[in-house]
Every structure is written in structure tokens, then in C-alpha cells.
Design an enzyme around this catalytic site. Structure first.
Site, PDB file in Angstrom:
ATOM      1  CG  ASP A 191      21.918  40.811 -58.764  1.00  0.00           C
ATOM      2  OD1 ASP A 191      21.688  41.755 -58.274  1.00  0.00           O
ATOM      3  OD2 ASP A 191      21.847  40.593 -60.079  1.00  0.00           O
ATOM      4  CG  ASP A 198      17.395  43.848 -58.272  1.00  0.00           C
ATOM      5  OD1 ASP A 198      17.357  44.755 -58.942  1.00  0.00           O
ATOM      6  OD2 ASP A 198      18.470  42.970 -58.090  1.00  0.00           O
TER       7      ASP A 198
END
Length: 198
Positions: free
Chosen positions: A146, A160
């Protein structure tokens, strides 16, 4: 023979023309969903590779006047780092979701909105599942990369984003547009006004 071909062609053309504009044929639906899935997956994996190559977790770049920070982290859990101790379970859930989308949902989806939503969902599931399968520390235990961070929000990635857009689209189709996978309306039929008799 030509008359039969012409008649057949006319019938096929009429059938295609009578199909609602937002309802796709089987091949077109698969092509659109898989195309969106492949594109989203490619962007996710490419941006993760760039993040690994160029981002320093100790010195994250700050962009857009502080609105966006590129903070590289390795997430063992799900969104908001929940379930960090259950990485294998999350991996198996992702595999099950992938099978469900490909084997049951996509073969039934014909409405273009649903097809787009499931294409995005496919990209998101595949993107994060790939991390869990091939990234350190071990297969099935891999940590998800991330790196996008907004103020007062979780750090996330392109996969995401695809999942989030898919969820928003599905809510819109169910609550606002009110169409099912085939494109048929799910709105309740309005009761007919009863006429008064003499």
C-alpha cells in the site's frame, strides 16, 4: 438461398437492435469484464513495482499541497490493517471470492453496469491476491503493498480503489438504478388504480 440468408440476417439484426442499449451479449460482457480486470490488474501491479523501486518509507513524498502522501507500507491484513493475524484466512477468502465472480457471477451478468462493476472487482481481488501469494514473507502470508495516503484515511493501493469503485457501482445499481444482473428492472410494479363501478 440468398432470400434465406437475407431473412436470417434480418432476424439477427432485428434481435440485436431490439436488445436494450445497456444489455450486452455473452461474449461482449466477458470481453468488457476481462478487459477492465486485466487493465486494472496491470495498473495495480505496475504502480506497486514503481512504489517498491522509488519510494522510501522513511521519507514519503508529499503531493498536492499535503492532500496525498506516498507512504509505502507492507500490510499483512485487510483494509485499515484489520485482520493482520489472519493473512492466510484473508488469502483463502480472496480465492473463494475470485472463483465466485468468475464461475457464477460473470456468466450471468449482462447489464453493462454490473459487468463494469465485476470487472473492477476482478482487478481488485487479483491485485491484492497476487501480493498475498508471491510477496514476502511467504506464499499465502504475503503482505500487500500500500502507498496512497489521504489525510485521516487508511493507506491503500490501486486494487483497493478498484474494489471501492466496484462496491459503489453495485450499491448504485441495487439502490438507484434497480436492475439485476441481466438488466431487468427490480422495481416493484406499481399497483393499478382501481376503477369505480356504478
Amino acid at each position: 438461398m440468398r432470400d434465406l440468408q437475407a431473412a436470417g440476417g434480418t432476424a439477427l439484426s432485428t434481435a440485436a437492435a431490439s436488445r436494450p442499449a445497456r444489455v450486452l451479449g455473452g461474449r461482449a460482457a466477458w470481453a468488457l469484464a476481462l478487459g477492465i480486470g486485466a487493465l486494472g490488474y496491470a495498473i495495480d501491479q505496475a504502480t506497486k513495482a514503481l512504489a517498491l523501486a522509488y519510494l522510501d518509507p522513511q521519507n514519503p513524498p508529499v503531493l498536492l499541497g499535503g492532500l496525498l502522501r506516498l507512504q509505502l507500507i507492507f500490510n499483512p491484513g485487510a483494509a485499515f490493517s484489520m485482520g493482520a493475524d489472519f493473512t492466510v484466512v484473508l488469502t483463502l477468502v480472496s480465492v473463494a471470492a475470485l472463483v465466485l465472480v468468475v464461475a457464477w457471477v460473470l456468466p450471468r451478468a449482462r447489464h453493462v453496469g454490473w459487468v463494469i462493476a465485476f470487472g473492477l472487482l476482478l482487478a481488485g481481488i487479483l491485485g491484492n491476491l497476487t501480493d498475498r501469494l508471491v510477496r514476502p514473507p511467504a506464499p499465502l502470508h504475503g503482505h500487500v503493498i500500500d502507498f496512497f495516503q489521504l489525510p485521516n484515511f487508511a493507506i491503500f493501493n490501486v486494487a483497493d480503489m478498484c474494489i471501492t469503485f466496484a462496491a459503489v457501482t453495485i450499491v448504485w445499481l441495487v439502490m438507484i438504478t434497480q436492475v439485476d444482473l441481466s438488466g431487468a428492472s427490480t422495481k416493484e410494479a406499481r399497483p393499478k388504480a382501481s376503477g369505480g363501478g356504478a
